[in-house]
Design a protein around this motif. Structure first.
Motif, mmCIF file in Angstrom:
data_model
loop_
_atom_site.group_PDB
_atom_site.id
_atom_site.type_symbol
_atom_site.label_atom_id
_atom_site.label_comp_id
_atom_site.label_asym_id
_atom_site.label_seq_id
_atom_site.Cartn_x
_atom_site.Cartn_y
_atom_site.Cartn_z
ATOM 1 N N ASN A 7 -3.535 -5.991 -5.417
ATOM 2 C CA ASN A 7 -3.516 -4.786 -6.233
ATOM 3 C C ASN A 7 -2.521 -3.821 -5.601
ATOM 4 O OD1 ASN A 7 -3.928 -2.446 -7.660
ATOM 5 N ND2 ASN A 7 -6.150 -2.408 -7.422
ATOM 6 N N LEU A 8 -1.394 -3.612 -6.240
ATOM 7 C CA LEU A 8 -0.316 -2.803 -5.681
ATOM 8 C C LEU A 8 -0.642 -1.314 -5.632
ATOM 9 C CD1 LEU A 8 2.617 -4.583 -7.541
ATOM 10 C CD2 LEU A 8 1.888 -4.959 -5.168
ATOM 11 N N ASP A 9 -1.714 -0.907 -6.312
ATOM 12 C CA ASP A 9 -2.116 0.496 -6.288
ATOM 13 C C ASP A 9 -3.198 0.776 -5.251
ATOM 14 O OD1 ASP A 9 -0.324 1.041 -8.262
ATOM 15 O OD2 ASP A 9 -1.792 1.167 -9.881
ATOM 16 N N ALA A 10 -3.645 -0.269 -4.538
ATOM 17 C CA ALA A 10 -4.653 -0.071 -3.504
ATOM 18 C C ALA A 10 -4.025 0.639 -2.303
ATOM 19 C CB ALA A 10 -5.242 -1.414 -3.084
ATOM 20 N N LYS A 11 -4.862 1.030 -1.359
ATOM 21 C CA LYS A 11 -4.374 1.734 -0.173
ATOM 22 C C LYS A 11 -3.297 0.903 0.519
ATOM 23 C CE LYS A 11 -5.888 3.790 4.182
ATOM 24 N NZ LYS A 11 -7.046 4.039 5.097
ATOM 25 N N GLU A 12 -2.211 1.564 0.864
ATOM 26 C CA GLU A 12 -1.068 0.870 1.461
ATOM 27 C C GLU A 12 -1.404 0.391 2.865
ATOM 28 O OE1 GLU A 12 2.669 2.985 2.726
ATOM 29 O OE2 GLU A 12 3.405 1.975 0.921
ATOM 30 N N PRO A 13 -1.279 -0.927 3.137
ATOM 31 C CA PRO A 13 -1.554 -1.423 4.487
ATOM 32 C C PRO A 13 -0.449 -1.004 5.460
ATOM 33 C CG PRO A 13 -0.732 -3.188 3.093
ATOM 34 C CD PRO A 13 -0.919 -2.002 2.204
ATOM 35 N N THR A 14 -0.764 -1.072 6.744
ATOM 36 C CA THR A 14 0.193 -0.641 7.769
ATOM 37 C C THR A 14 1.494 -1.422 7.697
ATOM 38 O OG1 THR A 14 -1.630 -0.031 9.224
ATOM 39 C CG2 THR A 14 0.524 -0.315 10.243
ATOM 40 N N ALA A 20 11.034 -4.054 5.862
ATOM 41 C CA ALA A 20 11.552 -5.414 5.734
ATOM 42 C C ALA A 20 12.407 -5.627 4.491
ATOM 43 C CB ALA A 20 10.387 -6.413 5.725
ATOM 44 N N LEU A 21 12.569 -4.603 3.657
ATOM 45 C CA LEU A 21 13.317 -4.768 2.409
ATOM 46 C C LEU A 21 14.809 -4.921 2.662
ATOM 47 C CD1 LEU A 21 11.546 -2.045 0.259
ATOM 48 C CD2 LEU A 21 11.354 -4.509 -0.049
ATOM 49 N N THR A 22 15.469 -5.659 1.771
ATOM 50 C CA THR A 22 16.924 -5.767 1.825
ATOM 51 C C THR A 22 17.552 -4.553 1.135
ATOM 52 O OG1 THR A 22 17.108 -6.937 -0.275
ATOM 53 C CG2 THR A 22 16.734 -8.280 1.701
ATOM 54 N N GLU A 23 18.841 -4.365 1.341
ATOM 55 C CA GLU A 23 19.550 -3.272 0.671
ATOM 56 C C GLU A 23 19.505 -3.440 -0.847
ATOM 57 O OE1 GLU A 23 20.813 -0.440 1.793
ATOM 58 O OE2 GLU A 23 19.905 -0.996 3.707
ATOM 59 N N GLU A 24 19.604 -4.680 -1.320
ATOM 60 C CA GLU A 24 19.547 -4.935 -2.757
ATOM 61 C C GLU A 24 18.186 -4.552 -3.325
ATOM 62 O OE1 GLU A 24 20.294 -6.273 -6.681
ATOM 63 O OE2 GLU A 24 21.564 -5.564 -5.037
ATOM 64 N N GLU A 25 17.116 -4.894 -2.619
ATOM 65 C CA GLU A 25 15.778 -4.542 -3.079
ATOM 66 C C GLU A 25 15.590 -3.023 -3.102
ATOM 67 O OE1 GLU A 25 13.370 -8.557 -1.630
ATOM 68 O OE2 GLU A 25 13.777 -6.943 -0.204
ATOM 69 N N ARG A 26 16.111 -2.345 -2.094
ATOM 70 C CA ARG A 26 16.021 -0.887 -2.081
ATOM 71 C C ARG A 26 16.820 -0.271 -3.236
ATOM 72 N NH1 ARG A 26 13.780 0.831 2.669
ATOM 73 N NH2 ARG A 26 13.767 -0.679 4.380
ATOM 74 N N ALA A 38 8.546 2.508 -9.388
ATOM 75 C CA ALA A 38 9.379 2.231 -8.218
ATOM 76 C C ALA A 38 8.519 1.812 -7.036
ATOM 77 C CB ALA A 38 10.197 3.468 -7.856
ATOM 78 N N ARG A 39 7.400 2.505 -6.816
ATOM 79 C CA ARG A 39 6.531 2.178 -5.694
ATOM 80 C C ARG A 39 5.934 0.786 -5.852
ATOM 81 N NH1 ARG A 39 1.453 2.256 -3.898
ATOM 82 N NH2 ARG A 39 0.576 2.768 -5.920
ATOM 83 N N ARG A 40 5.512 0.460 -7.079
ATOM 84 C CA ARG A 40 4.946 -0.872 -7.318
ATOM 85 C C ARG A 40 5.985 -1.959 -7.072
ATOM 86 N NH1 ARG A 40 1.649 0.302 -12.982
ATOM 87 N NH2 ARG A 40 -0.287 1.100 -12.033
ATOM 88 N N SER A 88 1.966 -7.708 -13.263
ATOM 89 C CA SER A 88 1.498 -7.082 -14.496
ATOM 90 C C SER A 88 0.910 -5.734 -14.122
ATOM 91 C CB SER A 88 0.449 -7.947 -15.198
ATOM 92 O OG SER A 88 0.005 -7.324 -16.404
ATOM 93 N N GLU A 89 1.658 -4.674 -14.383
ATOM 94 C CA GLU A 89 1.279 -3.318 -13.992
ATOM 95 C C GLU A 89 0.984 -3.280 -12.488
ATOM 96 O OE1 GLU A 89 -1.569 -1.626 -16.677
ATOM 97 O OE2 GLU A 89 -0.454 -2.256 -18.437
ATOM 98 N N SER A 90 -0.272 -3.045 -12.080
ATOM 99 C CA SER A 90 -0.568 -2.911 -10.649
ATOM 100 C C SER A 90 -0.877 -4.239 -9.967
ATOM 101 C CB SER A 90 -1.765 -1.972 -10.454
ATOM 102 O OG SER A 90 -2.936 -2.541 -11.013
ATOM 103 N N LEU A 91 -0.822 -5.350 -10.693
ATOM 104 C CA LEU A 91 -1.242 -6.632 -10.146
ATOM 105 C C LEU A 91 -0.056 -7.526 -9.805
ATOM 106 C CD1 LEU A 91 -4.205 -7.400 -12.566
ATOM 107 C CD2 LEU A 91 -4.312 -6.383 -10.277
ATOM 108 N N LEU A 92 -0.129 -8.153 -8.639
ATOM 109 C CA LEU A 92 0.869 -9.126 -8.205
ATOM 110 C C LEU A 92 0.166 -10.441 -7.915
ATOM 111 C CD1 LEU A 92 3.708 -9.991 -7.003
ATOM 112 C CD2 LEU A 92 2.809 -9.190 -4.800
#
Length: 221
Positions: A7-14, A20-26, A38-40, A88-92
């Protein structure tokens, strides 16, 4: 085969702050006008890197993810592991298989206007007796199948052979012209729990799938 649900909307883990993102992903994340979208997106890419890196014992920032011309992701440095993911929305939903091609799809349960008309645009062989309750199982199976083959809905959906029953269930009979190995696919419903919305998931693999697709799903932070 392994599949992970996040769940991408859950509390962000450490670990989601480890850069770790690439420049393209950013760059792609910065293109979203909506902050939530954008956050999701960014968290989904961090999650993919974290989970696959954990599986392969590779630092997430060093994991090289590439894409075939049709958009299918692969790992150039780890050819023995095939991957697929869906949002799909908040789900990965992320899938990985060391035994052959894999495709996964997830769709949050929600009303869809004229669902059978939508389905028929990519799957003209839709039987006349099919009811709207078959839409999400059929759609997710189609998406998972064409992700496994790397062809995409517009080119590959008509090669997928689905079986519909009178109770609304949908099964994968096979994929025409896609190699000698048999293909198998399953759909399942993930109930809403702990702030995670209900969703329909599908997994397609080349070869025999043991058990249900839900039996392999691990819920991760």
């Amino acid at each position: 085969m392994q599949t992970w649900l996040v769940n991408l909307d859950a509390k962000e883990p450490t670990w989601a702050r480890d850069g770790a993102l690439t420049e393209e992903e950013r760059r792609r994340g910065a293109e979203f006008a909506d902050t939530l979208l954008a956050r999701r997106f960014l968290r989904s890419r961090l999650t993919v890197r974290h989970l696959l890196g954990e599986r392969l014992s590779v630092p997430p920032a060093e994991l090289h993810i590439a894409y075939h011309p049709g958009g299918k992701p692969y790992l150039p440095d780890h050819a023995g592991l095939q991957i697929s993911w869906s949002r799909s929305e908040s789900l990965l939903l992320l899938g990985a298989s060391s035994s052959g091609p894999i495709g996964v799809d997830i769709e949050r349960q929600r009303p869809v206007p004229t669902p059978l008309d939508v389905l028929a645009t990519v799957y003209p062989a839709l039987p006349a007796a099919v009811g709207p309750e078959s839409f999400l199982p059929a759609w997710t199976l189609l998406e998972a199948a064409v992700k496994a083959t790397g062809r995409g809905l517009s080119r590959g959906a008509r090669d997928v052979d689905l079986v519909f029953d009178v109770m609304g269930a949908v099964a994968l009979r096979g994929i025409r012209g896609r190699g000698l190995g048999a293909w198998s696919g399953r759909t399942g419903v993930l109930p809403a729990q702990g702030g995670t919305p209900a969703a329909v998931v599908a997994v397609v693999v080349q070869g025999e799938m043991v058990g249900s697709c839900l039996s392999s799903v691990k819920v991760r932070p």
